[in-house]
Design a protein around this motif. Structure first.
Motif, mmCIF file in Angstrom:
data_model
loop_
_atom_site.group_PDB
_atom_site.id
_atom_site.type_symbol
_atom_site.label_atom_id
_atom_site.label_comp_id
_atom_site.label_asym_id
_atom_site.label_seq_id
_atom_site.Cartn_x
_atom_site.Cartn_y
_atom_site.Cartn_z
ATOM 1 N N LEU A 24 58.427 31.982 41.067
ATOM 2 C CA LEU A 24 57.444 31.315 40.198
ATOM 3 C C LEU A 24 56.057 31.291 40.843
ATOM 4 C CD1 LEU A 24 59.561 28.316 38.843
ATOM 5 C CD2 LEU A 24 58.872 30.388 37.605
ATOM 6 N N TYR A 25 56.022 31.151 42.158
ATOM 7 C CA TYR A 25 54.740 31.139 42.881
ATOM 8 C C TYR A 25 54.025 32.476 42.733
ATOM 9 C CZ TYR A 25 51.507 30.720 46.882
ATOM 10 O OH TYR A 25 50.397 30.685 47.688
ATOM 11 N N PHE A 26 54.744 33.573 42.986
ATOM 12 C CA PHE A 26 54.139 34.896 42.838
ATOM 13 C C PHE A 26 53.826 35.210 41.373
ATOM 14 C CE2 PHE A 26 55.898 35.600 47.120
ATOM 15 C CZ PHE A 26 54.833 36.245 47.714
ATOM 16 N N PHE A 27 54.664 34.711 40.476
ATOM 17 C CA PHE A 27 54.418 34.889 39.041
ATOM 18 C C PHE A 27 53.095 34.244 38.656
ATOM 19 C CE2 PHE A 27 54.730 33.967 34.549
ATOM 20 C CZ PHE A 27 55.390 35.058 34.018
ATOM 21 N N PHE A 28 52.851 33.035 39.182
ATOM 22 C CA PHE A 28 51.590 32.334 38.902
ATOM 23 C C PHE A 28 50.410 33.063 39.524
ATOM 24 C CE2 PHE A 28 48.371 29.477 40.725
ATOM 25 C CZ PHE A 28 47.775 29.045 39.544
ATOM 26 N N LEU A 29 50.551 33.519 40.770
ATOM 27 C CA LEU A 29 49.460 34.228 41.440
ATOM 28 C C LEU A 29 49.027 35.446 40.646
ATOM 29 C CD1 LEU A 29 50.590 34.169 45.205
ATOM 30 C CD2 LEU A 29 48.827 32.772 44.121
ATOM 31 N N TYR A 30 49.989 36.108 40.016
ATOM 32 C CA TYR A 30 49.687 37.336 39.281
ATOM 33 C C TYR A 30 49.280 37.040 37.836
ATOM 34 C CZ TYR A 30 50.292 42.040 37.325
ATOM 35 O OH TYR A 30 50.092 43.242 36.694
ATOM 36 N N PHE A 31 50.180 36.476 37.072
ATOM 37 C CA PHE A 31 49.915 36.282 35.649
ATOM 38 C C PHE A 31 48.979 35.107 35.369
ATOM 39 C CE2 PHE A 31 53.881 38.712 35.551
ATOM 40 C CZ PHE A 31 53.578 39.663 34.587
ATOM 41 N N GLY A 32 48.831 34.192 36.308
ATOM 42 C CA GLY A 32 47.936 33.057 36.118
ATOM 43 C C GLY A 32 46.507 33.332 36.557
ATOM 44 N N THR A 145 42.966 48.154 37.951
ATOM 45 C CA THR A 145 42.628 46.897 37.282
ATOM 46 C C THR A 145 43.227 45.758 38.098
ATOM 47 O OG1 THR A 145 44.644 46.610 35.942
ATOM 48 C CG2 THR A 145 42.971 48.145 35.102
ATOM 49 N N VAL A 146 42.905 44.538 37.727
ATOM 50 C CA VAL A 146 43.492 43.395 38.429
ATOM 51 C C VAL A 146 45.009 43.386 38.281
ATOM 52 C CG1 VAL A 146 41.448 41.926 38.312
ATOM 53 C CG2 VAL A 146 43.074 41.925 36.413
ATOM 54 N N TYR A 147 45.511 44.056 37.257
ATOM 55 C CA TYR A 147 46.957 44.091 37.036
ATOM 56 C C TYR A 147 47.645 45.183 37.850
ATOM 57 C CZ TYR A 147 45.676 40.986 33.248
ATOM 58 O OH TYR A 147 45.164 39.930 32.535
ATOM 59 N N SER A 148 46.849 45.969 38.590
ATOM 60 C CA SER A 148 47.416 47.018 39.443
ATOM 61 C C SER A 148 47.966 46.454 40.752
ATOM 62 C CB SER A 148 46.353 48.073 39.786
ATOM 63 O OG SER A 148 45.740 48.592 38.637
ATOM 64 N N VAL A 149 47.574 45.233 41.092
ATOM 65 C CA VAL A 149 47.819 44.727 42.451
ATOM 66 C C VAL A 149 49.294 44.648 42.834
ATOM 67 C CG1 VAL A 149 45.646 43.453 42.509
ATOM 68 C CG2 VAL A 149 47.709 42.304 41.724
ATOM 69 N N TYR A 150 50.168 44.339 41.890
ATOM 70 C CA TYR A 150 51.604 44.274 42.170
ATOM 71 C C TYR A 150 52.367 45.397 41.478
ATOM 72 C CZ TYR A 150 51.340 39.516 44.188
ATOM 73 O OH TYR A 150 51.072 38.421 44.982
ATOM 74 N N SER A 151 51.664 46.393 40.985
ATOM 75 C CA SER A 151 52.318 47.483 40.267
ATOM 76 C C SER A 151 52.891 48.478 41.269
ATOM 77 C CB SER A 151 51.314 48.180 39.329
ATOM 78 O OG SER A 151 51.939 49.194 38.587
ATOM 79 N N PHE A 152 54.127 48.212 41.708
ATOM 80 C CA PHE A 152 54.775 49.026 42.735
ATOM 81 C C PHE A 152 56.167 49.461 42.299
ATOM 82 C CE2 PHE A 152 52.231 45.988 45.423
ATOM 83 C CZ PHE A 152 51.297 46.896 45.862
ATOM 84 N N HIS A 153 56.648 50.494 42.946
ATOM 85 C CA HIS A 153 58.065 50.843 42.910
ATOM 86 C C HIS A 153 58.824 49.736 43.650
ATOM 87 C CE1 HIS A 153 61.771 52.930 44.139
ATOM 88 N NE2 HIS A 153 61.543 53.783 43.154
ATOM 89 N N LEU A 154 60.069 49.490 43.279
ATOM 90 C CA LEU A 154 60.856 48.423 43.909
ATOM 91 C C LEU A 154 60.944 48.589 45.425
ATOM 92 C CD1 LEU A 154 63.802 48.075 41.359
ATOM 93 C CD2 LEU A 154 61.995 46.404 41.790
ATOM 94 N N PHE A 155 61.094 49.825 45.901
ATOM 95 C CA PHE A 155 61.222 50.057 47.345
ATOM 96 C C PHE A 155 59.927 49.734 48.071
ATOM 97 C CE2 PHE A 155 61.159 52.993 51.077
ATOM 98 C CZ PHE A 155 62.185 52.379 51.781
ATOM 99 N N GLU A 156 58.799 50.113 47.485
ATOM 100 C CA GLU A 156 57.516 49.802 48.105
ATOM 101 C C GLU A 156 57.264 48.299 48.103
ATOM 102 O OE1 GLU A 156 52.791 51.159 48.027
ATOM 103 O OE2 GLU A 156 54.197 51.983 46.557
ATOM 104 N N ALA A 157 57.635 47.637 47.009
ATOM 105 C CA ALA A 157 57.493 46.182 46.937
ATOM 106 C C ALA A 157 58.308 45.514 48.038
ATOM 107 C CB ALA A 157 57.934 45.680 45.565
ATOM 108 N N LEU A 158 59.503 46.030 48.294
ATOM 109 C CA LEU A 158 60.358 45.480 49.351
ATOM 110 C C LEU A 158 59.697 45.625 50.716
ATOM 111 C CD1 LEU A 158 63.060 44.322 50.337
ATOM 112 C CD2 LEU A 158 63.940 46.662 50.395
ATOM 113 N N LEU A 159 59.159 46.809 51.005
ATOM 114 C CA LEU A 159 58.504 47.037 52.291
ATOM 115 C C LEU A 159 57.289 46.128 52.464
ATOM 116 C CD1 LEU A 159 58.601 50.937 52.606
ATOM 117 C CD2 LEU A 159 60.088 49.269 53.713
#
Length: 246
Positions: A24-32, A145-159
Motif C-alpha cells: 500500500l505504501y508503494f501503491f500510494f507513492l506511485y498512484f498517489g 513520463t512520471v508513470y515510467s518510474v516503476y514500469s519494469f519487468h518483474l525480474f528487474e523490479a526484484l533486483l
C-alpha cells in the motif's frame, strides 16, 4: 506514540500484514504522487520555470501500459520488507534511534547507495540478453513520463528492490530513515522521468539531470546513472584507461 507504533509494526505484525502495508505504501507513492507531480510540472511549464525536453507527448496507451507494469512491480516491492524485518527480529540488522540527524544521514546514505546499486543493475540490464528479455519493458517508454518510474519487468523490479537488504545488515539505520528512503527515491525518479528540465539543457551540473535520463530512454545508451553522472564519468575513464593499455 509514533515510536511505540513503529516498534509494534516491526516486532509484532505478521509478515502478511507487513507485506500488505508495504504494498500500500508503494501503491500510494506511485498512484498517489505521480498525478500530483505531473500536474505540478504542467503548472511550472505554464510559468516558464521548466521546459519540456521532448515535444512529442506520450500516448494514453503508453501510460496505461506503464501503470500495468508498475502494478506488477509494486507487487514485487511489497516483498522487500520481509527479509529486512526478519533480519531485525533475528538481530542481524541493528536499528538506530530516530533522531533528526540519524534520519537525515540515513536517507542520504541510502540514496548514495541506491546510486551505486542502480548503476550496477542498470549496466547488467544492458547486457544484450537482459536487454532483450527484461529491460526492454522499461525502454518501451521512449518518451518517459512520471508513470515510467516503476514500469519494469518483474525480474528487474526484484533486483531493484534489494537496495535496503544489501546495506542494512552492514550499517545501522533508524526505522524512519528506511521508511522515508522510498519517498526520496521516487521523487528523484519522477524528476528524471517527467520529460521536463530547468533551462535549455546546455551546460553542466544539476540542470542536466532530466536531460541525461531522457536521452538514455531515447538513445538506449550512456547515462546509466540514477540521479548523478559521476559513475558514468568514472566508468568512461576506466574504459579509456583499459583501451590505452591494449
Amino acid at each position: 506514540m509514533a515510536k511505540e507504533l513503529i516498534h509494534t509494526i516491526i516486532y509484532e505484525y505478521s509478515y502478511i500484514w507487513l507485506y500488505v502495508l508495504t504494498f500500500l505504501y508503494f501503491f500510494f507513492l506511485y498512484f498517489g504522487i505521480a498525478p500530483i507531480f505531473e500536474k505540478a510540472c504542467l503548472w511550472l511549464e505554464s510559468k516558464k520555470v521548466v521546459h519540456r525536453i521532448l515535444k512529442k507527448e506520450a500516448t494514453k496507451r503508453q501510460k496505461n501500459v506503464e501503470k500495468l507494469h508498475a502494478l506488477k512491480s509494486i507487487f514485487v516491492f511489497g516483498f522487500s520488507v520481509l527479509p529486512v524485518v526478519y533480519c531485525i527480529r533475528t538481530n542481524t540488522i541493528v536499528l538506530l534511534p530516530d533522531t533528526f540527524l540519524n534520519i537525515i544521514l540515513g536517507v542520504a546514505l541510502l540514496t548514495i547507495w541506491n546510486e551505486i546499486h542502480f548503476f550496477v543493475i542498470h549496466r547488467i540490464m544492458h547486457i544484450p540478453f537482459f536487454m532483450n528479455h527484461v529491460h526492454k519493458v522499461h525502454h518501451k517508454s521512449i518518451i518517459p513520463t512520471v508513470y515510467s518510474v516503476y514500469s519494469f519487468h518483474l525480474f528487474e523490479a526484484l533486483l531493484l528492490s534489494t537496495v535496503p537488504i544489501t546495506l542494512l545488515p552492514f550499517i545501522p539505520f533508524s526505522p524512519v530513515a528506511v521508511f522515508l528512503y522510498p519517498l526520496a527515491s521516487i521523487l528523484l525518479n519522477y524528476s528524471g522521468h517527467c520529460n521536463y528540465r530547468f533551462g535549455t539543457g546546455k551546460g553542466t551540473g544539476w540542470k542536466l539531470f532530466g536531460t541525461r535520463h531522457n536521452a538514455h530512454h531515447s538513445e538506449f545508451r550512456k547515462n546509466y546513472g540514477f540521479a548523478s553522472n559521476i559513475l558514468d564519468q568514472l566508468n568512461h575513464k576506466i574504459s579509456r584507461l583499459r583501451q590505452s593499455k591494449k
